[in-house]
Enzyme design. Structure first.
Site, PDB file in Angstrom:
ATOM      1  N   SER A 120       0.820  -1.217   0.000  1.00  0.00           N
ATOM      2  CA  SER A 120       0.000   0.000   0.000  1.00  0.00           C
ATOM      3  C   SER A 120       0.851   1.263   0.000  1.00  0.00           C
ATOM      4  O   SER A 120       1.909   1.312   0.618  1.00  0.00           O
ATOM      5  CB  SER A 120      -0.895   0.029   1.236  1.00  0.00           C
ATOM      6  OG  SER A 120      -1.680  -1.125   1.287  1.00  0.00           O
ATOM      7  N   GLU A 235      -2.936 -14.135   1.945  1.00  0.00           N
ATOM      8  CA  GLU A 235      -3.414 -13.271   3.024  1.00  0.00           C
ATOM      9  C   GLU A 235      -4.904 -13.487   3.239  1.00  0.00           C
ATOM     10  O   GLU A 235      -5.375 -13.660   4.352  1.00  0.00           O
ATOM     11  CB  GLU A 235      -3.136 -11.806   2.663  1.00  0.00           C
ATOM     12  CG  GLU A 235      -3.609 -10.817   3.723  1.00  0.00           C
ATOM     13  CD  GLU A 235      -3.235  -9.371   3.406  1.00  0.00           C
ATOM     14  OE1 GLU A 235      -2.952  -9.072   2.225  1.00  0.00           O
ATOM     15  OE2 GLU A 235      -3.220  -8.564   4.344  1.00  0.00           O
ATOM     16  N   GLU A 376     -15.812  -3.863   0.625  1.00  0.00           N
ATOM     17  CA  GLU A 376     -16.350  -3.474  -0.696  1.00  0.00           C
ATOM     18  C   GLU A 376     -15.583  -4.198  -1.804  1.00  0.00           C
ATOM     19  O   GLU A 376     -16.176  -4.703  -2.771  1.00  0.00           O
ATOM     20  CB  GLU A 376     -16.242  -1.955  -0.896  1.00  0.00           C
ATOM     21  CG  GLU A 376     -17.208  -1.142  -0.042  1.00  0.00           C
ATOM     22  CD  GLU A 376     -16.838  -1.113   1.434  1.00  0.00           C
ATOM     23  OE1 GLU A 376     -15.633  -1.256   1.760  1.00  0.00           O
ATOM     24  OE2 GLU A 376     -17.729  -0.969   2.273  1.00  0.00           O
TER      25      GLU A 376
HETATM   26  C1  FAD Z   1      -4.512  -2.560  10.386  1.00  0.00           C
HETATM   27  C2  FAD Z   1      -4.056  -2.486   8.992  1.00  0.00           C
HETATM   28  C3  FAD Z   1      -2.890  -3.110   8.614  1.00  0.00           C
HETATM   29  C4  FAD Z   1      -2.431  -3.032   7.305  1.00  0.00           C
HETATM   30  N1  FAD Z   1      -1.249  -3.628   6.988  1.00  0.00           N
HETATM   31  C5  FAD Z   1      -0.763  -3.494   5.737  1.00  0.00           C
HETATM   32  C6  FAD Z   1       0.513  -4.016   5.407  1.00  0.00           C
HETATM   33  O1  FAD Z   1       1.189  -4.617   6.249  1.00  0.00           O
HETATM   34  N2  FAD Z   1       0.988  -3.839   4.164  1.00  0.00           N
HETATM   35  C7  FAD Z   1       0.265  -3.191   3.201  1.00  0.00           C
HETATM   36  O2  FAD Z   1       0.741  -3.093   2.087  1.00  0.00           O
HETATM   37  N3  FAD Z   1      -0.957  -2.654   3.476  1.00  0.00           N
HETATM   38  C8  FAD Z   1      -1.473  -2.798   4.724  1.00  0.00           C
HETATM   39  N4  FAD Z   1      -2.707  -2.251   5.030  1.00  0.00           N
HETATM   40  C9  FAD Z   1      -3.377  -1.458   4.016  1.00  0.00           C
HETATM   41  C10 FAD Z   1      -4.666  -2.026   3.465  1.00  0.00           C
HETATM   42  O3  FAD Z   1      -4.407  -3.062   2.574  1.00  0.00           O
HETATM   43  C11 FAD Z   1      -5.420  -0.861   2.801  1.00  0.00           C
HETATM   44  O4  FAD Z   1      -5.785   0.029   3.829  1.00  0.00           O
HETATM   45  C12 FAD Z   1      -6.644  -1.304   2.067  1.00  0.00           C
HETATM   46  O5  FAD Z   1      -6.298  -2.046   0.935  1.00  0.00           O
HETATM   47  C13 FAD Z   1      -7.526  -0.115   1.656  1.00  0.00           C
HETATM   48  O6  FAD Z   1      -6.801   0.895   1.016  1.00  0.00           O
HETATM   49  P1  FAD Z   1      -6.935   2.423   1.465  1.00  0.00           P
HETATM   50  O7  FAD Z   1      -6.723   2.451   2.923  1.00  0.00           O
HETATM   51  O8  FAD Z   1      -6.052   3.219   0.619  1.00  0.00           O
HETATM   52  O9  FAD Z   1      -8.431   2.815   1.202  1.00  0.00           O
HETATM   53  P2  FAD Z   1      -9.084   3.167  -0.221  1.00  0.00           P
HETATM   54  O10 FAD Z   1      -8.712   2.156  -1.211  1.00  0.00           O
HETATM   55  O11 FAD Z   1      -8.825   4.595  -0.552  1.00  0.00           O
HETATM   56  O12 FAD Z   1     -10.617   2.975   0.130  1.00  0.00           O
HETATM   57  C14 FAD Z   1     -11.437   3.983   0.752  1.00  0.00           C
HETATM   58  C15 FAD Z   1     -12.874   3.509   0.674  1.00  0.00           C
HETATM   59  O13 FAD Z   1     -13.251   3.391  -0.700  1.00  0.00           O
HETATM   60  C16 FAD Z   1     -13.735   2.084  -0.979  1.00  0.00           C
HETATM   61  N5  FAD Z   1     -13.355   1.712  -2.337  1.00  0.00           N
HETATM   62  C17 FAD Z   1     -12.144   1.786  -2.937  1.00  0.00           C
HETATM   63  N6  FAD Z   1     -12.184   1.253  -4.155  1.00  0.00           N
HETATM   64  C18 FAD Z   1     -13.449   0.803  -4.348  1.00  0.00           C
HETATM   65  C19 FAD Z   1     -14.128   0.135  -5.403  1.00  0.00           C
HETATM   66  N7  FAD Z   1     -13.513  -0.213  -6.528  1.00  0.00           N
HETATM   67  N8  FAD Z   1     -15.418  -0.177  -5.219  1.00  0.00           N
HETATM   68  C20 FAD Z   1     -16.069   0.152  -4.071  1.00  0.00           C
HETATM   69  N9  FAD Z   1     -15.490   0.774  -3.052  1.00  0.00           N
HETATM   70  C21 FAD Z   1     -14.194   1.106  -3.192  1.00  0.00           C
HETATM   71  C22 FAD Z   1     -13.062   1.213   0.062  1.00  0.00           C
HETATM   72  O14 FAD Z   1     -13.768   0.005   0.272  1.00  0.00           O
HETATM   73  C23 FAD Z   1     -13.071   2.108   1.283  1.00  0.00           C
HETATM   74  O15 FAD Z   1     -14.310   2.029   1.919  1.00  0.00           O
HETATM   75  C24 FAD Z   1      -3.173  -2.315   6.347  1.00  0.00           C
HETATM   76  C25 FAD Z   1      -4.369  -1.698   6.719  1.00  0.00           C
HETATM   77  C26 FAD Z   1      -4.809  -1.768   8.023  1.00  0.00           C
HETATM   78  C27 FAD Z   1      -6.083  -1.080   8.387  1.00  0.00           C
END
Ligand code: FAD
Lengths: 407, 371
Positions: A120, A235, A376
């Site tokens: 991410s 995962e 989602e």
């Molecule tokens: C506790 C925790 C640990 C984590 N650990 C890691 C890690 O070790 N390594 C790593 O790489 N990542 C890690 N992550 C990151 C995690 O994979 C991302 O937070 C996640 O994939 C969502 O991305 P974002 O936070 O950028 O949200 P966004 O992608 O910006 O999403 C925001 C909102 O929009 C919605 N959304 C986005 N796209 C769509 C779509 N196409 N259709 C409908 N809705 C949509 C989402 O569901 C969400 O509700 C971690 C996250 C958390 C919370």
């Protein structure tokens, strides 16, 4: 893949032989788990010589059961090295060189090398394939610049699974490569990122002119997405099996709260409402467990169906509800949060007592439906890959990554 | 072991599915549901003669197949999928379970072979006007009259009670609750077909006014045996619910792939796609619940009652929700008489209310777990 056949008794015998040689109550974690690896009892489905015996993965439960029977100390993979064991070892096994397999996998299992996942980025979460950190070839090395975020355990990790863009001129899925990053390399800067509980499980990772030797690329140049999928699949299958035991897991703690920490002075009518809510959550928790059991039975019969795909979504949404109900059960006491919000690294020992644990999980469980793919995104996957519904119109499909709008 | 389905199970499923596709398509369902009898004699006979379906759980010594709860669940799942209109639940499931659990040797030897041969429609009457499915609530009285008995009381929501030639009535004696046999055409018996929410499953009210009956059990109190017969019948109902719910999901996804609005298939809109994904989770959980109950029951596991109530609570709500969403996904079409969505919607509600609704079954779960 065909599995080696072995009887349960023979496997248990092998565990007892291991315990003769090294006992977890007597030697330290690295020593014990090192011996466990050498005996092929670390991840029994791995090949011989790499911590396994080529058995069916579900036979690991027999090994763990036998160790628990004879020892007070039991090291949970999830505490030792969750990302390394859950995702690092499988990706090295599938895509790594012989040398990587022989040097990295054992240290993952013992916990000597902690691993993290650098996927991410601030601009690429759900759409991780849109990531913009850049790796540029320079002689035998790649030079990486960019920022990663939400990187769990990066602060204590030796190795990171890094995906970076190596070609911005092709569509996004085709221009990434997958690297093993030495987290101690110059230019890697890890900063804590504090979460809803006040703890920092995860980090921001800044990459400034970090050099990675070309031989640490997994797969070919441009194969980053394909390799990353191996990691993500592992995962998601790790998240969503429910509890292994009837009435275990979160709902077991909820029932314990109901018996021992129920708010006093509730009317009979109020109790009846809560009792029904708890019963619903119990039933769903059981069905989560049974569905994963059914998925294993179907896979074993060579007949896998959709039952294997619903766990991650169902579990994330269910567990949030279970912990919300925990707060309702304890009533006014939910106003108090004894652990406090001092910004710090996670401290597991605070979470032994079920009341404190429930209060903590009420907050921590909000991540369940975000980490490892949001609910989602999981619904999109179920809708499109399992039910075969059409995808959304895409604006980023066939154009070069550099021309896709971002923000 | 739970979920250990065999190749024979799969074959059974396919054979029944083919038979029903042929004999119980939508046109057949619609034709039968508006008749008072509610089923086709011809298909009923074919079910017995070609498929031996009525004898699924009839023990072999009485002319049946001697299968267990898992096999009958597979059959019921397929019947739920095709909304078969036939007195199968009443005759081949409920009456057989009641006779196997509580029946006397004479009653079994007389009734079961006819059921297995498709020559009898039988039912069980437990519930009364108060709508309670537990035997404790029974007020209908049985009084001895020489060698025979006379029954007085009113039974409600009796499955196929208007057409059954054998009615097994649970009634109270000085010893507890007994099981009595009343002939469908008996004097002093008034049978009234109820106008039902769900046209595909017929119910009747039976008024017993000193009606002649014979004892169908071995005497004494049969409360525990009858409770078990009800539980086993509920296992079959939950399987039927899974079949119906899966059919609704299939109709919804098929429609979502082909219906175009705003220049694209509606299944590409997340509001529709995510609904379908949630329906899939519910169907899979319901399937786990129903199969788990069937395997527990087949092994006569002490936790069968718990598994049954978990399944009845969950499958009822899942089927209803999936059927309701099916209407929504289909838009105006889903609200029409012409579209089958309402048939499933009504079946979902009727199976939910039969034999204890979700709230009652959760109460049983909570009691057993001491929540
Ligand atoms: C506790 C925790 C640990 C984590 N650990 C890691 C890690 O070790 N390594 C790593 O790489 N990542 C890690 N992550 C990151 C995690 O994979 C991302 O937070 C996640 O994939 C969502 O991305 P974002 O936070 O950028 O949200 P966004 O992608 O910006 O999403 C925001 C909102 O929009 C919605 N959304 C986005 N796209 C769509 C779509 N196409 N259709 C409908 N809705 C949509 C989402 O569901 C969400 O509700 C971690 C996250 C958390 C919370």
């Amino acid at each position: 893949m065909a599995h080696v056949e072995m009887t349960e008794e023979e496997l248990r015998q092998r565990v007892r032989a291991l315990l003769e040689e090294a006992h977890p109550d007597k030697v330290d974690q690295f020593t014990f788990r090192g011996k466990q690896f050498d005996h092929g009892l670390a991840m029994v489905h791995f090949p011989e010589g790499l911590g396994g015996l080529g058995l069916n993965p579900k036979m690991q439960a027999i090994v763990n059961d036998e160790i628990r029977k004879h020892a007070k100390t039991f090291y949970e993979d999830l505490n030792v090295n969750p990302i390394g064991i859950g995702m690092g070892a499988p990706v090295v096994l599938t895509h790594g060189t012989e040398e990587m397999k022989n040097t990295l996998i054992k240290r993952i299992f013992t916990g000597e090398d902690i691993w993290c996942q650098l996927f991410s980025e601030p601009g690429a979460g759900s759409d991780v394939a849109g990531l913009s950190s850049r790796a540029v070839r320079d002689g035998d090395d790649w030079v990486v610049n960019g920022q990663k975020v939400w990187t769990t355990l990066a602060h204590i990790s030796k190795w990171g699974m890094l995906v970076s863009r190596t070609n911005p001129d092709v569509p996004k899925h085709k221009g990434m490569s997958y690297f093993l990053l030495d987290m101690e390399a110059p230019g890697v800067d890890v900063q804590p990122l504090y979460q809803i509980t006040g703890e920092a499980e995860f980090n921001e990772v800044f990459l400034n002119d970090v050099r990675i030797p070309n031989e640490r690329m997994l797969g070919e140049e441009g194969d980053g997405w394909k390799v990353a999928i191996t990691t993500l699949m592992n995962e998601r299958s790790a998240l969503g099996g429910g509890s292994g035991r009837k009435g275990g897991g979160p709902v077991g703690i909820l029932m314990n709260l109901w018996k021992n920490h129920q708010a006093a002075g509730r009317s009979a009518a109020a109790k009846a409402v809560l009792r029904d809510e708890i019963t619903q959550l119990y039933i769903k928790s059981e069905l989560l467990r049974l569905t994963s059991q059914r998925a294993r039975a179907a896979a074993k019969q060579g007949n896998p169906g959709p039952e294997g795909s619903v766990g991650k979504l169902a579990q994330s949404e269910l567990y949030k509800k279970v912990w919300e109900c925990g707060q309702e059960v304890i009533g006014a006491d939910s106003l108090v949060f004894e652990a406090g919000y001092e910004l710090r690294r996670p401290a597991m020992e605070e979470k032994q007592d079920s009341l404190a644990y429930a209060k903590y999980q009420f907050l921590r469980s909000r991540a369940n439906s975000i980490e490892g793919g949001t609910s989602e995104i999981m619904r999109n996957i179920l809708g499109e890959r399992v039910l075969g519904l059409p995808g959304e119109p895409r604006v980023d499909k066939d154009i070069a990554w550099k021309d896709v709008p971002r923000g | 072991m739970d979920f250990a389905f065999t190749e024979e199970h799969e074959e059974l499923r396919q054979t029944v599915r083919r038979f029903l596709a042929d004999k119980s398509d939508e046109a057949a369902v619609r034709a039968l549901m508006t008749t008072d009898r509610g089923y086709s004699d011809e298909v009923w006979t074919q079910m017995a003669e070609q498929m031996a379906l009525q004898g699924m759980i009839v023990p072999e010594q009485y002319g049946g197949n001697g299968f267990g709860q898992v096999e009958v669940a597979i059959v019921m799942e397929e019947m739920g999928r095709s909304l078969l209109c036939a007195p199968y639940l009443s005759t081949a499931v409920f009456a057989v379970n009641a006779l196997v659990e509580a029946g006397s040797e004479d009653a079994r030897a007389d009734i079961l072979p006819k059921i297995a041969a498709g020559q009898s429609v039988a039912t069980v009457a437990i519930t009364e006007a108060n709508g309670v499915w537990d035997v404790d609530a029974i007020e209908t009285k049985a009084e001895q009259d020489g060698d025979a008995w006379r029954l007085t009381g009113t039974k409600a929501f009796v499955l196929d009670g208007h057409v059954a030639d054998v009615i097994l009535v649970a009634a109270r004696t000085s010893d507890g609750v007994g099981l009595f046999r009343v002939e469908g055409g008996a004097d002093n018996l008034t049978r009234t077909l109820s106008p039902t929410l769900d046209l595909t499953r017929k119910l009747a009210t039976l008024e017993l006014k000193g009606t002649h009956a014979t004892r169908a059990d071995g005497g004494g109190d049969q409360s525990a045996a009858l409770r078990k017969a009800v539980d086993l019948t509920v296992v079959a109902i939950t399987a039927e619910q899974v079949g119906g719910a899966q059919m609704c999901l299939d109709m919804s996804t098929d429609f979502a792939k082909t219906r175009l609005q705003f220049g694209r298939p509606i299944g590409s809109f997340q509001a529709i796609k995510h609904r379908c994904a949630d329906m899939l989770v519910e169907v899979e959980f319901a399937r786990s619940a129903a199969y788990h109950a069937a395997f527990r029951a087949a092994e006569d596991d002490p936790e069968t009652a718990l598994a049954v109530s978990m399944a009845k609570s969950y499958c009822s709500e899942a089927y209803f929700h999936v059927a309701a969403e099916t209407i929504q996904v289909h838009g105006g079409m889903g609200f029409t008489w012409e579209h089958p969505a309402h048939l499933y919607f009504k079946r979902a509600k009727s199976t939910s209310a039969l034999f204890g609704d979700p709230v009652e079954h959760r109460e049983r779960v909570a009691d057993q777990l001491a929540i």
